[in-house]
Write a protein that holds these residues in place. Structure first.
Motif, PDB file in Angstrom:
ATOM      1  N   LEU A 151       7.847  16.786  -8.181  1.00 40.30           N
ATOM      2  CA  LEU A 151       8.345  18.154  -8.628  1.00 40.30           C
ATOM      3  C   LEU A 151       9.735  17.797  -9.565  1.00 40.30           C
ATOM      4  CD1 LEU A 151       8.596  21.230  -8.927  1.00 40.30           C
ATOM      5  CD2 LEU A 151       9.116  21.215  -6.578  1.00 40.30           C
ATOM      6  N   MET A 152      10.800  16.946  -8.707  1.00 45.50           N
ATOM      7  CA  MET A 152      11.986  16.737  -9.158  1.00 45.50           C
ATOM      8  C   MET A 152      11.893  15.894 -10.644  1.00 45.50           C
ATOM      9  SD  MET A 152      13.593  18.905  -7.715  1.00 45.50           S
ATOM     10  CE  MET A 152      15.370  18.222  -8.306  1.00 45.50           C
ATOM     11  N   PHE A 153      10.976  14.835 -10.531  1.00 46.24           N
ATOM     12  CA  PHE A 153      10.713  14.201 -11.750  1.00 46.24           C
ATOM     13  C   PHE A 153      10.539  14.948 -13.019  1.00 46.24           C
ATOM     14  CE2 PHE A 153       9.684   9.490  -9.964  1.00 46.24           C
ATOM     15  CZ  PHE A 153      11.257   9.590  -9.738  1.00 46.24           C
ATOM     16  N   MET A 154       9.660  16.326 -12.857  1.00 42.02           N
ATOM     17  CA  MET A 154       9.272  17.033 -13.853  1.00 42.02           C
ATOM     18  C   MET A 154      10.540  17.870 -14.321  1.00 42.02           C
ATOM     19  SD  MET A 154       6.149  16.490 -14.594  1.00 42.02           S
ATOM     20  CE  MET A 154       5.927  17.820 -15.711  1.00 42.02           C
ATOM     21  N   VAL A 155      11.330  18.167 -13.245  1.00 40.72           N
ATOM     22  CA  VAL A 155      12.757  18.648 -13.525  1.00 40.72           C
ATOM     23  C   VAL A 155      13.541  17.960 -14.391  1.00 40.72           C
ATOM     24  CG1 VAL A 155      14.961  19.572 -12.623  1.00 40.72           C
ATOM     25  CG2 VAL A 155      12.675  20.232 -11.330  1.00 40.72           C
ATOM     26  N   PRO A 211       2.142  29.655  -9.345  1.00 37.32           N
ATOM     27  CA  PRO A 211       3.249  28.332  -9.992  1.00 37.32           C
ATOM     28  C   PRO A 211       2.554  27.236  -9.666  1.00 37.32           C
ATOM     29  CG  PRO A 211       4.415  30.179  -8.710  1.00 37.32           C
ATOM     30  CD  PRO A 211       2.812  30.523  -8.414  1.00 37.32           C
ATOM     31  N   ALA A 212       2.705  26.351 -10.761  1.00 40.16           N
ATOM     32  CA  ALA A 212       2.017  25.079 -10.953  1.00 40.16           C
ATOM     33  C   ALA A 212       2.787  24.424  -9.799  1.00 40.16           C
ATOM     34  CB  ALA A 212       2.026  24.606 -12.382  1.00 40.16           C
ATOM     35  N   SER A 213       4.126  24.310  -9.653  1.00 36.17           N
ATOM     36  CA  SER A 213       4.839  23.510  -8.705  1.00 36.17           C
ATOM     37  C   SER A 213       4.279  23.828  -7.187  1.00 36.17           C
ATOM     38  CB  SER A 213       6.371  23.824  -8.740  1.00 36.17           C
ATOM     39  OG  SER A 213       6.777  23.778 -10.372  1.00 36.17           O
ATOM     40  N   LEU A 214       4.201  24.941  -6.912  1.00 39.76           N
ATOM     41  CA  LEU A 214       3.711  25.306  -5.673  1.00 39.76           C
ATOM     42  C   LEU A 214       2.262  24.858  -5.455  1.00 39.76           C
ATOM     43  CD1 LEU A 214       4.053  26.819  -2.919  1.00 39.76           C
ATOM     44  CD2 LEU A 214       3.250  29.016  -3.930  1.00 39.76           C
ATOM     45  N   ALA A 215       1.339  25.119  -6.361  1.00 34.21           N
ATOM     46  CA  ALA A 215       0.154  24.681  -6.203  1.00 34.21           C
ATOM     47  C   ALA A 215       0.111  22.800  -5.918  1.00 34.21           C
ATOM     48  CB  ALA A 215      -0.828  24.911  -7.298  1.00 34.21           C
ATOM     49  N   THR A 265       1.246  14.895  -8.394  1.00 30.29           N
ATOM     50  CA  THR A 265       1.993  16.139  -8.474  1.00 30.29           C
ATOM     51  C   THR A 265       2.356  16.339  -9.967  1.00 30.29           C
ATOM     52  OG1 THR A 265       2.939  15.478  -6.348  1.00 30.29           O
ATOM     53  CG2 THR A 265       4.151  17.069  -7.662  1.00 30.29           C
ATOM     54  N   MET A 266       3.091  15.439 -10.794  1.00 35.19           N
ATOM     55  CA  MET A 266       3.283  15.652 -12.011  1.00 35.19           C
ATOM     56  C   MET A 266       2.253  16.124 -12.900  1.00 35.19           C
ATOM     57  SD  MET A 266       5.951  12.393 -12.312  1.00 35.19           S
ATOM     58  CE  MET A 266       6.647  12.824 -14.048  1.00 35.19           C
ATOM     59  N   LEU A 267       1.049  15.551 -12.781  1.00 33.10           N
ATOM     60  CA  LEU A 267      -0.135  15.974 -13.406  1.00 33.10           C
ATOM     61  C   LEU A 267      -0.675  17.212 -13.454  1.00 33.10           C
ATOM     62  CD1 LEU A 267      -2.248  12.328 -13.458  1.00 33.10           C
ATOM     63  CD2 LEU A 267      -1.133  13.348 -15.276  1.00 33.10           C
ATOM     64  N   ILE A 268      -0.641  17.763 -12.021  1.00 31.87           N
ATOM     65  CA  ILE A 268      -0.811  19.167 -11.516  1.00 31.87           C
ATOM     66  C   ILE A 268       0.040  20.140 -12.130  1.00 31.87           C
ATOM     67  CG2 ILE A 268      -1.257  20.791  -9.757  1.00 31.87           C
ATOM     68  CD1 ILE A 268      -2.056  18.376  -8.091  1.00 31.87           C
ATOM     69  N   THR A 312       0.854  -1.241  -0.064  1.00 36.02           N
ATOM     70  CA  THR A 312      -0.099  -0.129  -0.195  1.00 36.02           C
ATOM     71  C   THR A 312       0.599   1.147  -0.037  1.00 36.02           C
ATOM     72  OG1 THR A 312      -1.844  -1.232   1.041  1.00 36.02           O
ATOM     73  CG2 THR A 312      -1.878   1.160   1.198  1.00 36.02           C
ATOM     74  N   THR A 313       1.692   1.367   0.946  1.00 34.28           N
ATOM     75  CA  THR A 313       2.611   2.446   0.728  1.00 34.28           C
ATOM     76  C   THR A 313       3.349   2.620  -0.436  1.00 34.28           C
ATOM     77  OG1 THR A 313       3.501   1.811   3.192  1.00 34.28           O
ATOM     78  CG2 THR A 313       4.723   3.343   2.106  1.00 34.28           C
ATOM     79  N   LEU A 314       3.855   1.862  -1.284  1.00 37.17           N
ATOM     80  CA  LEU A 314       4.325   1.948  -2.622  1.00 37.17           C
ATOM     81  C   LEU A 314       3.367   2.621  -3.722  1.00 37.17           C
ATOM     82  CD1 LEU A 314       6.697   1.962  -4.355  1.00 37.17           C
ATOM     83  CD2 LEU A 314       6.038  -0.569  -4.742  1.00 37.17           C
ATOM     84  N   TYR A 315       2.176   1.820  -3.532  1.00 33.13           N
ATOM     85  CA  TYR A 315       1.323   2.440  -4.460  1.00 33.13           C
ATOM     86  C   TYR A 315       0.664   3.816  -4.119  1.00 33.13           C
ATOM     87  CZ  TYR A 315       0.902  -2.607  -5.232  1.00 33.13           C
ATOM     88  OH  TYR A 315       1.092  -3.810  -5.415  1.00 33.13           O
ATOM     89  N   TRP A 316       0.468   4.225  -2.901  1.00 33.59           N
ATOM     90  CA  TRP A 316       0.174   5.591  -2.664  1.00 33.59           C
ATOM     91  C   TRP A 316       1.162   6.457  -2.969  1.00 33.59           C
ATOM     92  CZ3 TRP A 316      -4.102   7.643  -1.890  1.00 33.59           C
ATOM     93  CH2 TRP A 316      -5.203   6.972  -1.568  1.00 33.59           C
ATOM     94  N   MET A 317       2.561   6.041  -2.790  1.00 27.52           N
ATOM     95  CA  MET A 317       3.578   7.042  -3.082  1.00 27.52           C
ATOM     96  C   MET A 317       3.684   7.083  -4.552  1.00 27.52           C
ATOM     97  SD  MET A 317       6.282   8.338  -1.693  1.00 27.52           S
ATOM     98  CE  MET A 317       8.043   9.320  -2.167  1.00 27.52           C
ATOM     99  N   ILE A 318       3.540   6.117  -5.437  1.00 31.07           N
ATOM    100  CA  ILE A 318       3.466   6.330  -6.842  1.00 31.07           C
ATOM    101  C   ILE A 318       2.400   7.106  -7.211  1.00 31.07           C
ATOM    102  CG2 ILE A 318       3.360   5.156  -9.108  1.00 31.07           C
ATOM    103  CD1 ILE A 318       4.919   2.875  -7.627  1.00 31.07           C
ATOM    104  N   GLY A 319       1.226   6.991  -6.745  1.00 33.94           N
ATOM    105  CA  GLY A 319      -0.007   7.758  -6.946  1.00 33.94           C
ATOM    106  C   GLY A 319       0.203   9.162  -6.610  1.00 33.94           C
ATOM    107  N   MET A 320       0.863   9.386  -5.680  1.00 33.01           N
ATOM    108  CA  MET A 320       0.968  11.005  -5.226  1.00 33.01           C
ATOM    109  C   MET A 320       1.992  11.579  -6.073  1.00 33.01           C
ATOM    110  SD  MET A 320      -1.373  11.743  -2.895  1.00 33.01           S
ATOM    111  CE  MET A 320      -2.494  10.742  -3.746  1.00 33.01           C
ATOM    112  N   VAL A 321       3.081  10.876  -6.333  1.00 29.96           N
ATOM    113  CA  VAL A 321       4.090  11.302  -7.273  1.00 29.96           C
ATOM    114  C   VAL A 321       3.583  11.695  -8.729  1.00 29.96           C
ATOM    115  CG1 VAL A 321       6.210  10.627  -8.810  1.00 29.96           C
ATOM    116  CG2 VAL A 321       6.007  10.191  -6.192  1.00 29.96           C
ATOM    117  N   ALA A 322       2.612  10.691  -9.269  1.00 32.55           N
ATOM    118  CA  ALA A 322       1.910  11.117 -10.392  1.00 32.55           C
ATOM    119  C   ALA A 322       0.950  12.251 -10.437  1.00 32.55           C
ATOM    120  CB  ALA A 322       1.289   9.687 -10.906  1.00 32.55           C
TER     121      ALA A 322
END
Length: 519
Positions: A345-349, A181-185, A166-169, A154-164
């Protein structure tokens, strides 16, 4: 002098301040991580991020570029801290600042403009890969035995979901509004969701405590205080810290000036490399007296700043001040920020930093350039940025010399006097002397031979030696050789063939030869 506010299009106080706040949020785990790499207290990294960020934003040569504690410099510090302690690190950082300021005084920053474009591409791609690999460590947790293990279930799935998320936003929000700024939002939205839904993924304080091994660790602290490094100020200390300081200064300046060049291209403006050397040097010099580990430009945070709308010096100043406020009064809030938001955020970078166009260039440019890009990228990932750039420049120079060596050729004819004339074209230097010598046939040529340098240039001592050697070959075969259209310096340097040069004060060119004999 400082140009904190600019009336140029694209600059605004609001954009700079909000972008600076976004950068500050991303700086916290980075500064802590690099402090652990250097084996010093997290506050040493946080103080460095604040001081380096503030001073370079004010005095540096590239508005909008973010500086702080970096991994490239942290890895150099490990051995010094392990063997001699943190006080020697502060002394080394102080000396690093002096060296960097001297580089600015002697205007060495201009040489970064000579870095070939394939090396720049390799640098950018390599750092993008390094940033990506560094984020993978956030997907690990510490088990009961104190060992780092990959997240599961569950921890891994939630982590991946929140990362994704963030990137979508970050990707789609600018299509709706640019008020914030989209990153701050993205950071604020994901943090709110994680706290509100009690999602079981680690946050900033979890990371600090797991890395330090201290269950009570915090990023809260007071202001950095002035203190002279507690080391003997003698030759023995200088002998210890000088090698580290030289490497730190070189790594810091190379990463900073290359990052500056990248931002120049993105913003279509031009930074001042020599001023950046002075700003970086002053920042590191100050770190040595205030307990910071020093630092340089950070390509990841700089890209966040630029993409979030930060263009002026105020963005870097805002980031530094916000980071200090986090340390002084806002630590409890920042510690709640989930790592997933910062990883996204860093993945988008990474996606924005990597030069994807370089992949499409593979079939369109010369193989030597592709080799240099891959070489620099690979060395950046597995070794060190400074080493990668130096090797890339050396290989580029050798490739250039090889190509230049093949551009020398001659057209020959017999003139009205029966003399064979070689009309030489191309550069004569250390790389082309073998091809130069292969052009001539002393055994089969007629009694009188003229080598005309009207379309050629003699560049170095190796070329001068080749001219002397050619004269000896013709002399051994009983032939007369004449050199025409050489510069006065060439005639001065020729020891055996000097009398063979035909002088024509009107037609002879006047250029310099790289030779120590002439000073």
């Amino acid at each position: 002098m400082f140009n904190l506010i600019s009336k140029k299009t694209g600059y605004s106080i609001k954009n700079d301040v909000l972008s600076g706040l976004t950068v500050a949020l991303a700086l916290v785990p980075e500064a802590v991580a690099f402090a652990f790499v250097a084996r010093v207290d997290p506050l040493v990294g946080l103080y460095a991020a604040f001081m380096v960020g503030l001073i370079t934003s004010i005095f540096g040569g590239r508005p909008g570029m973010i500086s702080g504690a970096t991994g490239a410099m942290a890895v150099v510090m490990v051995a010094l801290v392990a063997e001699h302690g943190v006080q020697y690190l502060f002394a080394a950082v102080l000396l690093t600042g002096v060296i960097q300021m001297l580089a600015g005084v002697f205007k060495l920053g201009m040489f970064i403009r000579m870095v070939p474009y394939p090396v720049m591409l390799g640098f950018v791609n390599g750092l993008a890969i390094v940033i990506f690999l560094a984020q993978l460590g956030q997907f690990k947790i510490v088990d009961e035995a104190g060992m780092h293990q990959w997240m599961q279930g569950t921890t891994l799935y939630w982590m991946i979901g929140m990362v994704a998320l963030t990137m979508l936003i970050i990707h789609f929000l600018p299509k709706l509004t640019r008020v914030i700024p989209a990153s701050l939002a993205a950071i604020l939205i994901v943090t709110g969701l994680v706290i509100g839904l009690d999602i079981p993924i680690p946050n900033v304080i979890d990371y600090v405590r797991s890395e330090s091994g201290n269950p009570n660790a915090t990023i809260a602290a007071g202001l950095p205080t002035f203190a002279i490094p507690s080391v003997p100020f003698d030759l023995a200390t200088l002998k210890i810290i000088l090698p580290y300081s030289l490497i730190l200064a070189a790594v810091g300046l190379i990463e900073s000036l290359l990052t500056m060049t990248l931002i120049d291209e993105i913003t279509e403006t031009r930074g001042n490399g020599n001023r950046e050397c002075l700003g970086q040097g002053l920042a590191n010099f100050t770190n040595g007296f205030f307990g910071g580990m020093g630092g340089c430009a950070m390509i990841g945070q700089s890209m966040i700043n630029i993409k979030s709308g930060g263009r002026g010096r105020l963005s870097g100043i805002s980031a530094a001040i916000a980071l200090l406020l986090f340390i002084l009064v806002g630590s409890s809030w920042i510690e709640m920020v989930p790592l997933a938001a910062l990883v996204g955020l860093m993945f988008m970078v990474v996606l924005g930093t990597f030069e994807w166009a370089s992949l499409r260039m593979i079939t369109k440019v010369q193989k030597s350039e592709i080799f240099i890009i891959v070489l620099v990228s690979g060395i950046t990932v597995i070794a060190d940025l400074a080493i990668a750039v130096v090797i890339g420049v050396i290989v580029s120079a050798l490739v250039f010399a090889w190509k230049g060596a093949k551009r020398i050729f001659a057209e020959s004819h017999v003139d009205e006097n029966g003399s064979k004339v070689y009309l030489l074209s191309g550069p004569v230097f250390f790389g082309s002397i073998q091809n130069f010598q292969d052009i001539f046939s002393p055994r089969t040529d007629p009694e009188d031979v003229i080598v005309d340098f009207l379309n050629a240039r003699v560049y170095d001592h190796s070329a001068i030696e080749a001219l002397d050697s050619l004269a000896e070959r013709y002399e051994r075969n009983g032939k007369k050789l004449h050199y025409r259209h050489l510069s006065p310096e060439c005639k001065q340097l020729l020891t055996k063939a000097g009398d063979l040069v035909e002088l024509n004060l009107i037609e002879d060119p006047d250029y310099k030869v790289a030779d120590s004999t002439l000073g």
